[in-house]
Scaffold this motif. Structure first.
Motif, mmCIF file in Angstrom:
data_model
loop_
_atom_site.group_PDB
_atom_site.id
_atom_site.type_symbol
_atom_site.label_atom_id
_atom_site.label_comp_id
_atom_site.label_asym_id
_atom_site.label_seq_id
_atom_site.Cartn_x
_atom_site.Cartn_y
_atom_site.Cartn_z
ATOM 1 N N UNK A 1 0.859 -1.178 0.000
ATOM 2 C CA UNK A 1 0.000 0.000 0.000
ATOM 3 C C UNK A 1 0.899 1.234 0.000
ATOM 4 N N UNK A 2 0.770 2.069 -1.032
ATOM 5 C CA UNK A 2 1.523 3.319 -1.054
ATOM 6 C C UNK A 2 0.563 4.442 -0.660
ATOM 7 N N UNK A 3 0.941 5.183 0.392
ATOM 8 C CA UNK A 3 0.009 6.119 1.019
ATOM 9 C C UNK A 3 0.659 7.485 1.166
ATOM 10 N N UNK B 1 2.286 -4.834 3.362
ATOM 11 C CA UNK B 1 3.363 -3.843 3.431
ATOM 12 C C UNK B 1 2.820 -2.444 3.185
ATOM 13 N N UNK B 2 3.438 -1.459 3.839
ATOM 14 C CA UNK B 2 3.020 -0.075 3.689
ATOM 15 C C UNK B 2 4.238 0.814 3.441
ATOM 16 N N UNK B 3 4.139 1.659 2.434
ATOM 17 C CA UNK B 3 5.114 2.729 2.233
ATOM 18 C C UNK B 3 4.351 4.037 2.387
ATOM 19 N N UNK B 4 4.804 4.875 3.308
ATOM 20 C CA UNK B 4 4.143 6.135 3.604
ATOM 21 C C UNK B 4 5.138 7.265 3.442
ATOM 22 N N UNK B 5 4.830 8.215 2.571
ATOM 23 C CA UNK B 5 5.645 9.409 2.427
ATOM 24 C C UNK B 5 4.811 10.602 2.882
ATOM 25 N N UNK B 6 5.372 11.338 3.808
ATOM 26 C CA UNK B 6 4.706 12.513 4.353
ATOM 27 C C UNK B 6 5.486 13.759 3.961
ATOM 28 N N UNK C 1 0.990 23.509 -1.089
ATOM 29 C CA UNK C 1 0.298 22.565 -1.959
ATOM 30 C C UNK C 1 0.996 21.207 -1.933
ATOM 31 N N UNK C 2 0.185 20.172 -1.870
ATOM 32 C CA UNK C 2 0.657 18.799 -1.755
ATOM 33 C C UNK C 2 0.629 18.160 -3.142
ATOM 34 N N UNK C 3 1.824 17.870 -3.685
ATOM 35 C CA UNK C 3 1.910 17.287 -5.024
ATOM 36 C C UNK C 3 1.763 15.770 -4.891
ATOM 37 N N UNK C 4 0.536 15.338 -4.732
ATOM 38 C CA UNK C 4 0.238 13.933 -4.431
ATOM 39 C C UNK C 4 0.755 12.982 -5.507
ATOM 40 N N UNK C 5 0.666 13.384 -6.763
ATOM 41 C CA UNK C 5 1.083 12.510 -7.861
ATOM 42 C C UNK C 5 2.592 12.243 -7.816
ATOM 43 N N UNK C 6 3.364 13.259 -7.531
ATOM 44 C CA UNK C 6 4.811 13.067 -7.409
ATOM 45 C C UNK C 6 5.143 12.168 -6.217
ATOM 46 N N UNK C 7 4.458 12.386 -5.114
ATOM 47 C CA UNK C 7 4.706 11.575 -3.919
ATOM 48 C C UNK C 7 4.380 10.109 -4.197
ATOM 49 N N UNK C 8 3.280 9.872 -4.887
ATOM 50 C CA UNK C 8 2.918 8.491 -5.236
ATOM 51 C C UNK C 8 3.976 7.849 -6.127
ATOM 52 N N UNK D 1 4.636 0.887 -16.415
ATOM 53 C CA UNK D 1 4.680 0.933 -17.875
ATOM 54 C C UNK D 1 3.573 1.805 -18.453
ATOM 55 N N UNK D 2 2.456 1.921 -17.742
ATOM 56 C CA UNK D 2 1.334 2.723 -18.214
ATOM 57 C C UNK D 2 1.450 4.201 -17.908
ATOM 58 N N UNK D 3 2.564 4.610 -17.328
ATOM 59 C CA UNK D 3 2.804 6.031 -17.117
ATOM 60 C C UNK D 3 2.774 6.489 -15.683
ATOM 61 N N UNK D 4 2.507 5.554 -14.738
ATOM 62 C CA UNK D 4 2.462 5.918 -13.314
ATOM 63 C C UNK D 4 1.397 6.984 -13.086
ATOM 64 N N UNK D 5 1.656 7.902 -12.151
ATOM 65 C CA UNK D 5 0.775 9.050 -11.947
ATOM 66 C C UNK D 5 1.247 10.202 -12.825
ATOM 67 N N UNK D 6 0.327 10.883 -13.448
ATOM 68 C CA UNK D 6 0.662 12.024 -14.297
ATOM 69 C C UNK D 6 0.989 13.218 -13.403
#
Length: 286
Positions: free
Chosen positions: A21-23, A50-55, A92-99, A195-200
């Motif tokens: 889980x990426x959170x 498993x959990x990966x958490x980036x704050x 501002x929280x750049x959620x896509x980059x963090x993911x 492969x599908x581009x991750x988060x834009x």
């Protein structure tokens, strides 16, 4: 330390060892703090996973205020929670980059893009995982349409939920049915997600990245499936990181409009040549 009276519930854990889980986390209010604690106590109790958490924040609210309560509830069994704090003054929280940062750390074959404010019945997670193992690339573990329960949660409500065998009736009793489409959480085949581009990352803060993600993976020909379950959203206060007052809304909408005009091949070429994608995949391949 224990702010809303939660104690460990004896549960047999289901095996989701091949899932991460990426959170992404930014705790901007007391109700968001409560939601983070609730979801992680629940998930870490019912699943061996498993959990990966980036704050990303000015200071680590998760480390000082959430993790101690999760650790107490789970009786120290938090060794599978990998938390990283990145200090930033950016409001501002750049959620896509963090993911994407977290996605590149994933070592399991299945990954879940997970919103800390949501819960599903444990069988919903297991069903989504099974579909990925059977060949799906992307699975939404909830139905489309009137499949969301908006939970008007309080400390007492989540305490009852966590202390009484995770009885979802506790949440349903204080919920309002609402529309569910593409957000909340998604199960991915990890390789397909990358492969599908991750988060834009051209989307910043809030909207409409969820709908873009769905249509991108469909247009690129990935196997996208959906489970017919209910998703519970623990309601919370809204900031510019989670509502339409996001100052990047105009830019985000233009990005969404642009990607809709591409055919399959144009979209693949566009998404895999964005700077974030090239830098990440080049680093990985080396």
């Amino acid at each position: 330390m224990n702010t809303f009276g939660i104690s460990m519930v004896n549960q047999m854990k289901d095996n989701l060892k091949d899932v991460t889980f990426i959170i992404p986390v930014r705790i901007e209010s007391d109700d968001r703090l409560r939601n983070v604690i609730t979801s992680l106590c629940y998930l870490n109790t019912v699943f061996d996973t498993n959990f990966i958490i980036h704050e990303h924040d000015k200071e680590s609210i998760f480390f000082t205020s959430a993790l101690p309560q999760i650790e107490e509830y789970c009786e120290g069994d938090i060794f599978n929670i990998n938390h990283s704090f990145i200090q930033t003054d950016d409001p501002l929280f750049h959620r896509q980059k963090v993911l994407n940062d977290m996605l590149m750390e994933v070592e399991t074959s299945v990954v879940v893009n997970y919103d800390t404010d949501i819960l599903l019945d444990r069988n919903s997670y297991k069903e989504a995982y099974k579909l990925i193992r059977e060949g799906a690339d992307l699975v939404y573990p909830y139905a489309q349409g009137l499949a969301q329960q908006r939970v008007n949660a309080t400390d007492e409500v989540v305490s009852d939920f966590l202390n009484n065998d995770f009885d979802f009736k506790t949440l349903t009793d204080v919920s309002t049915p609402y529309d569910a489409q593409y957000g909340f959480c998604q199960f991915f085949n990890t390789k397909s997600y990358i492969e599908g581009g991750m988060e834009n990352e051209n989307f910043r803060a809030y909207a409409p990245e969820d709908v873009e993600r769905y249509h991108r993976f469909k247009k690129l020909g990935y196997n996208v499936q959906r489970c017919g379950n209910i998703v519970y959203h623990l309601e919370h206060s809204r900031t510019e990181n989670s509502w339409f007052n996001n100052p990047h809304m105009d830019h985000n909408n233009k990005e969404w409009e642009k990607t809709q005009r591409f055919d399959k091949h144009q979209l693949k070429d566009y998404i895999t040549n964005l700077p974030y994608y090239v830098s990440r995949t080049t680093t990985t391949s080396n």
